[in-house]
Design a protein around this motif. Structure first.
Motif, mmCIF file in Angstrom:
data_model
loop_
_atom_site.group_PDB
_atom_site.id
_atom_site.type_symbol
_atom_site.label_atom_id
_atom_site.label_comp_id
_atom_site.label_asym_id
_atom_site.label_seq_id
_atom_site.Cartn_x
_atom_site.Cartn_y
_atom_site.Cartn_z
ATOM 1 N N TYR A 64 1.120 -0.952 -0.040
ATOM 2 C CA TYR A 64 0.276 0.182 -0.096
ATOM 3 C C TYR A 64 0.819 1.300 -0.547
ATOM 4 N N SER A 65 1.404 1.162 0.683
ATOM 5 C CA SER A 65 2.573 2.281 0.731
ATOM 6 C C SER A 65 4.371 1.771 0.618
ATOM 7 N N ILE A 81 10.650 -0.479 4.767
ATOM 8 C CA ILE A 81 9.624 -0.651 6.209
ATOM 9 C C ILE A 81 8.158 -0.316 4.391
ATOM 10 N N LEU A 83 3.379 -0.623 4.128
ATOM 11 C CA LEU A 83 2.329 -0.723 4.963
ATOM 12 C C LEU A 83 1.895 -2.241 3.942
ATOM 13 N N MET A 93 2.016 -3.500 8.732
ATOM 14 C CA MET A 93 3.199 -3.325 8.533
ATOM 15 C C MET A 93 4.515 -3.722 8.694
ATOM 16 N N ARG A 95 8.410 -5.379 6.459
ATOM 17 C CA ARG A 95 10.054 -4.801 5.299
ATOM 18 C C ARG A 95 9.162 -5.956 4.659
ATOM 19 N N VAL B 128 2.235 -3.874 17.699
ATOM 20 C CA VAL B 128 2.712 -4.748 16.400
ATOM 21 C C VAL B 128 3.929 -3.706 15.843
ATOM 22 N N GLU B 129 3.624 -2.860 15.969
ATOM 23 C CA GLU B 129 5.036 -2.058 14.067
ATOM 24 C C GLU B 129 6.222 -2.493 14.812
ATOM 25 N N TYR B 132 9.443 -3.515 13.626
ATOM 26 C CA TYR B 132 9.841 -3.690 11.903
ATOM 27 C C TYR B 132 10.914 -2.376 12.117
ATOM 28 N N PRO B 134 10.036 0.515 12.244
ATOM 29 C CA PRO B 134 10.134 1.906 12.014
ATOM 30 C C PRO B 134 10.686 3.539 12.610
ATOM 31 N N SER B 139 8.712 7.842 9.596
ATOM 32 C CA SER B 139 7.861 6.350 8.782
ATOM 33 C C SER B 139 6.994 6.569 8.447
ATOM 34 N N LEU B 143 5.074 7.346 4.602
ATOM 35 C CA LEU B 143 4.658 6.473 4.561
ATOM 36 C C LEU B 143 3.440 7.654 3.689
ATOM 37 N N ALA B 144 3.312 8.333 4.097
ATOM 38 C CA ALA B 144 2.017 9.207 3.833
ATOM 39 C C ALA B 144 2.572 9.929 2.739
ATOM 40 N N ILE B 242 0.667 3.458 12.471
ATOM 41 C CA ILE B 242 0.366 4.566 11.051
ATOM 42 C C ILE B 242 -0.508 2.933 9.893
ATOM 43 N N SER B 243 -0.266 2.021 10.131
ATOM 44 C CA SER B 243 -0.556 1.111 9.734
ATOM 45 C C SER B 243 -2.565 0.540 9.808
ATOM 46 N N ALA B 244 -3.179 1.383 10.888
ATOM 47 C CA ALA B 244 -4.256 1.505 11.366
ATOM 48 C C ALA B 244 -5.328 3.015 10.769
ATOM 49 N N MET B 245 -4.551 3.117 10.017
ATOM 50 C CA MET B 245 -4.991 5.010 9.532
ATOM 51 C C MET B 245 -5.445 3.987 7.728
ATOM 52 N N PRO B 246 -6.773 4.432 8.120
ATOM 53 C CA PRO B 246 -8.327 3.848 6.912
ATOM 54 C C PRO B 246 -7.141 4.164 5.652
ATOM 55 N N ASP B 247 -6.426 5.912 5.226
ATOM 56 C CA ASP B 247 -6.547 6.255 3.911
ATOM 57 C C ASP B 247 -5.088 7.023 4.553
ATOM 58 N N LEU B 248 -4.043 7.097 3.327
ATOM 59 C CA LEU B 248 -2.791 8.032 4.116
ATOM 60 C C LEU B 248 -2.731 8.983 3.095
#
Lengths: 135, 381
Positions: A64-65, A81, A83, A93, A95, B128-129, B132, B134, B139, B143-144, B242-248
């Motif tokens: 997604y990104s 990183i 998504l 999230m 990798r 859970v992030e 990784y 970030p 980060s 991503l946005a 950030i992985s829970a944001m519906p639309d970045l």
């Protein structure tokens, strides 16, 4: 007095991590509304039901990104990183491991494997088929 | 039907510290400098303060510490922490508490030694992030930015326009931290931190304190400075990680701003000056779109060719913003104070002539908490 208390009913997050430690990537699905839930929760974040079950999933997803965390080579170098939108709906999230961090693109098809990220069990993704899924 | 708090309270005192040159001072001492200035600006005695609104990243129970530090006995406190947006959120709480008579003189304040005392990472729930790694907070914004570039063709040059515009405003503000000339090329070619964001797409880290005094409007004219009225406010959130944001590409500022504009009874076209939480260059583009200053996806074009710089069609981040003026961990307080000073006509070379209506948008967490506030002069009431 740091007596360890035995866990008889681990919470959803602990269950997820216990599964990961066994090499299994499972997420929750709501028995009421049918939607998948991630990260692991006590209640469905879609409909509010507490009837959640653990299910196996396809492991297929779409980037997604994506971004690249720049890090000095002596500290391990750059890493990706991303998504990932899972085929079942939830976004997570992770990798992408088999593509140069800067070459991961939005829309790339990826598949999940239980691997290690800096020595900790984690769900990671590969762009190329890695044979049978590992859970 | 909810009773509107439009125009029911006003800012009657503000105080800012220097943003650098404060080594050896802790966050409370820096805050206290700002509070002293705000009290003097409002012409009140500290004991008149009976409402305390504050939060930060270095301690819990902040309002209690403030009551003790200044020798106050408040009737209302709010130490909610929504990240950097919190002071705009606090302003909403203060306006509501004043309106209901739960307090009579509200102090909203912040202080930080992020630069000289080193930025302290706030305690956060394990997520859970984490595994990784970030590089938070950069980060999530990267991503946005990448998703916005993918969907709408936004470019690195357009992100750079935001930083250059902020710098041009900072050059008009003697208090701003970074005032050297800056070009698009320098921003685009700066060292990459988290792709696609380079060093100059990221806000600075400074020290700084800020404080604001609010009262009910019925007595707002009893103070030395022209009151600045709270005309509208809206607060929204829909995620934390950030992985829970519906639309970045769409932040909760869309709904927060719609609520604030509806309460104020004005539209983006009516606004004279805009203060947005520009922790990263992508923020300014996202918030201009979400608040309705341009269409979704048009933010990159909107900020180009100096449109938000001095002399452009819409003055945005007139103090130089978090990118060039001040960013001590949490920036929300500084948005509102710049808006108040613009509406009072106190801004010298960077003054937006005849400014009567200002819009602020505070951002907290990773594009998560969005709080929009509309302020106006007496004639906008």
């Amino acid at each position: 007095m740091n007596k360890e208390i035995p866990v008889e009913n681990p919470g959803p997050l602990q269950t997820f991590e216990d599964n990961l430690a066994k090499g299994e990537f499972k997420i929750q699905q709501c028995k009421e509304c049918g939607q998948h839930v991630f990260y692991p929760r006590q209640l469905c974040n879609h409909c509010g039901s507490s009837s959640l079950k653990w299910v196996e999933i396809s492991g297929r997803g779409t980037v997604y990104s994506t971004s690249v965390v720049r890090r000095k080579p002596e500290r391990g170098g750059d890493y990706n990183i991303s998504l990932i939108d899972l085929e079942e709906g939830p976004r997570m999230m992770s990798r992408v491991m088999d593509v140069e961090p800067t070459e991961v693109t939005i829309g790339m098809q990826v598949s999940a494997h239980v691997g290690l990220v800096e020595e900790k069990p984690a769900v990671v993704f590969y762009n190329k088929e890695q044979g049978d899924k590992e859970w | 039907m909810v009773a509107s708090i439009r125009g029911s309270s006003a800012v009657v005192g503000v105080g800012l510290t220097n943003f650098h040159g404060l080594p050896g001072m802790n966050h409370m001492e820096i805050m206290a400098q700002a509070v002293e200035k705000a009290i003097a600006d409002a012409g009140i005695h500290k004991n008149e303060i009976d409402g305390i609104f504050s939060a930060n990243f270095v301690e819990l129970l902040t309002p209690l510490t403030i009551a003790e530090y200044f020798g106050l006995n408040p009737t209302f406190m709010d130490g909610t922490n929504t990240g950097g947006s919190v002071f705009v959120n606090s302003m909403q709480s203060a306006a509501a508490a004043l309106h209901l008579g739960l307090c009579n003189v509200a102090l909203i304040c912040y202080g930080s030694n992020s630069a000289t005392g080193k930025f302290t990472h706030p305690p956060a729930m394990r997520t859970v992030e984490d595994v990784y790694k970030p590089r938070n907070p950069i980060s999530p914004y990267a991503l946005a930015a990448n998703r916005h570039m993918h969907e709408f063709g936004t470019t690195k040059e357009q992100l750079a326009e935001v930083a250059v515009s902020a710098r041009q405003w900072a050059q008009l503000n003697p208090a701003a931290t970074m005032r050297d000339p800056l070009t698009i090329e320098e921003v685009v070619n700066a060292r990459m931190i988290v792709d696609p964001l380079g060093l100059l797409d990221c806000c600075l880290v400074s020290d700084g304190g800020a404080a604001m005094i609010m009262v009910r409007s019925d007595r707002a004219k009893d103070f030395p400075k022209p009151p600045v009225y709270m005309l509208g406010v809206g607060s929204r959130t829909d995620h934390n990680i950030i992985s829970a944001m519906p639309d970045l590409t769409v932040t909760p500022a869309r709904e927060a701003a719609a609520a604030a504009f509806a309460m104020a009874g004005v539209t983006p076209a009516d606004i004279d000056v805009v203060e947005l939480y520009d922790a990263f260059t992508i923020n300014t583009i996202l918030f201009l779109e979400d608040m309705g200053f341009c269409d979704k996806g048009e933010g990159g074009n909107f900020v180009s060719n100096g449109n938000i710089a001095p002399g452009g069609s819409l003055p945005v981040n007139t103090n130089g913003g978090g990118l060039s003026c001040v960013h001590p961990g949490m920036y929300g307080m500084f948005l509102m104070i710049e808006a108040v000073q613009q509406l009072r006509g106190e801004c010298g070379d960077r003054q937006v002539k005849g400014a009567k209506l200002a819009a602020c948008n505070g951002n907290g967490g990773f594009l998560a908490s969005q709080v929009t506030a509309i302020f106006g002069t007496e004639e906008t009431l």
